[in-house]
Design a protein around this motif. Structure first.
Motif, short mmCIF file in Angstrom:
data_model
loop_
_atom_site.label_atom_id
_atom_site.label_comp_id
_atom_site.label_asym_id
_atom_site.label_seq_id
_atom_site.Cartn_x
_atom_site.Cartn_y
_atom_site.Cartn_z
N ASN A 4 0.85 -1.19 0.00
CA ASN A 4 0.00 0.00 0.00
C ASN A 4 0.89 1.24 0.00
OD1 ASN A 4 0.68 0.61 2.82
ND2 ASN A 4 -0.65 -1.14 3.31
N SER A 43 -4.48 -5.24 -10.18
CA SER A 43 -5.00 -6.39 -9.44
C SER A 43 -5.59 -7.46 -10.35
CB SER A 43 -6.05 -5.93 -8.43
OG SER A 43 -7.14 -5.28 -9.11
N ASN A 139 -12.27 -7.33 5.96
CA ASN A 139 -13.65 -7.67 5.61
C ASN A 139 -13.62 -8.93 4.76
OD1 ASN A 139 -16.32 -7.80 4.67
ND2 ASN A 139 -16.53 -5.57 4.72
N SER A 142 -16.07 -8.78 1.40
CA SER A 142 -15.51 -8.06 0.24
C SER A 142 -14.08 -8.47 -0.08
CB SER A 142 -15.55 -6.55 0.52
OG SER A 142 -14.78 -6.23 1.67
N ARG A 143 -13.51 -9.33 0.78
CA ARG A 143 -12.15 -9.84 0.59
C ARG A 143 -11.15 -8.70 0.46
NH1 ARG A 143 -12.39 -15.39 -3.06
NH2 ARG A 143 -14.11 -16.35 -1.89
N THR A 144 -11.14 -7.86 1.47
CA THR A 144 -10.24 -6.72 1.51
C THR A 144 -9.56 -6.68 2.86
OG1 THR A 144 -12.03 -5.27 2.26
CG2 THR A 144 -11.57 -5.34 -0.13
N CYS A 145 -8.35 -6.11 2.84
CA CYS A 145 -7.59 -5.89 4.06
C CYS A 145 -6.85 -4.57 3.93
CB CYS A 145 -6.60 -7.03 4.30
SG CYS A 145 -5.58 -6.82 5.79
N ASP A 148 -3.59 -4.33 1.90
CA ASP A 148 -3.75 -4.37 0.44
C ASP A 148 -3.05 -5.56 -0.21
OD1 ASP A 148 -5.26 -3.11 -1.48
OD2 ASP A 148 -3.58 -1.98 -2.29
N TRP A 150 -4.07 -8.68 -0.08
CA TRP A 150 -5.10 -9.56 -0.63
C TRP A 150 -5.54 -9.09 -2.00
CZ3 TRP A 150 -9.77 -11.35 2.90
CH2 TRP A 150 -10.33 -12.51 2.35
N ARG A 151 -5.65 -7.79 -2.20
CA ARG A 151 -6.09 -7.28 -3.50
C ARG A 151 -5.03 -7.47 -4.58
NH1 ARG A 151 -5.17 -2.95 -6.59
NH2 ARG A 151 -3.65 -2.18 -5.06
#
Length: 309
Positions: A4, A43, A139, A142-145, A148, A150-151
């Motif tokens: 990030n 991504s 979350n 929504s598969r987010t952290c 960043d 995961w994305r």
């Protein structure tokens, strides 16, 4: 491992303390961050690797096939790819897990790292995870952290793995579809069909393809290869002299005043006349020396003949 912008700026500040020139070189507009920074990777590719050695890997994989002719090299490459695709397809059909074994090993390591994180469940698959002195929001729906990872990579980070373990769910279900065994088999499902050997006698209207005619290039043929600027000049010339010749006429390097292609100067003309005189004087001295030697030999032979008589 900055996924990030916050971690990227933090890493760049550490780099500036070590070398400010290196940081300015990286942030030069001629080198956009989208070409080397992880947090700017698209991504959609689902890969966090930043490498540019695909051509070197391909050349190494070819091996001795690079020495063959074009048709033989293409045929050898097709046969090797044909066998490689089939081998990997059979290997993929034998995978038991939802994702490939290599990705499973990566997730196992990430799950072990996630045990060091402290989380707080807020409800509705939302978590607040504390990793050291930094807090991230995860979350699972929504598969987010917040990190960043995961994305960018398509795989759950250690913060998400800690939340998945808390929910007692299968971590393989949260990996991107690109890492599944099904997609792996689809990549190698298509085959390269074998081709029969060409019949030399029945080539149709095509004749033999001859190489282009050799043409002598202008100038004297080169013996040594052209060296780059950083290599410098090599060979016996460097052993004979350490300084570069500079012309006294045009003040350029690489030749002397006698070999200058500019207009002839008075000094240059005098040197040429002097060399001609020296060469002609040396020739006359050589002739006189040979004449005296022959005369001496004839006189000695006459005296010897008189003594014999």
């Amino acid at each position: 491992m900055a996924y990030n912008e916050f971690l990227f700026n933090k890493a760049m500040d550490k780099l500036r303390k070590v070398s400010n020139e290196a940081a300015n070189w990286l942030l030069d507009p001629e080198r956009p961050k989208s070409m080397w920074a992880r947090h700017t990777i698209d991504s959609e590719c689902k890969s966090d690797h930043v490498t540019n050695n695909i051509s070197e890997s391909f050349n190494s994989w070819l091996g001795d096939d690079r020495k063959k002719t074009i048709l033989s090299m293409i045929e050898s490459m097709a046969c090797r790819l044909m066998a490689r695709f089939q081998t990997r397809f059979e290997k993929g059909c034998g995978f038991e897990n939802i994702i490939t074994p290599k990705i499973r090993k990566v997730l196992d390591t990430t799950m072990q790292d996630g045990r060091m994180c402290k989380l707080t469940y807020a409800g509705n698959d939302e978590f607040q995870v504390k990793d050291g002195y930094t807090t991230f929001v995860v979350n699972l729906r929504s598969r987010t952290c917040g990190c960043d990872y995961w994305r960018v990579s398509g795989l759950p980070c250690k913060h998400a793995c800690a939340c998945i373990s808390y929910k007692r769910e299968n971590v393989e279900l949260f990996a991107d579809n690109a890492y599944t065994t099904k997609v792996y088999c689809l990549c190698y499902k298509e085959i390269i069909h074998p081709m029969p050997e060409l019949d030399i006698k029945n080539r149709g209207s095509y004749e033999n393809i001859d190489p282009p005619a050799l043409r002598r290039l202008p100038g004297r043929p080169r013996i040594n290869r052209k060296r780059s600027v950083i290599e410098g000049r090599g060979g016996p010339q460097d052993a004979r002299r350490s300084n570069t010749i500079r012309c006294g006429n045009c003040k350029e390097f690489g030749h002397n005043i006698l070999g200058c292609q500019r207009d002839k100067t008075n000094k240059q003309k005098k040197l040429q006349v002097r060399r001609k005189k020296n060469s002609s004087g040396a020739y006359e001295n050589t002739e006189s020396h040979h004449g005296a030697a022959s005369q001496d030999r004839s006189g000695n032979s006459q005296v010897a003949h008189e003594n014999v008589q």
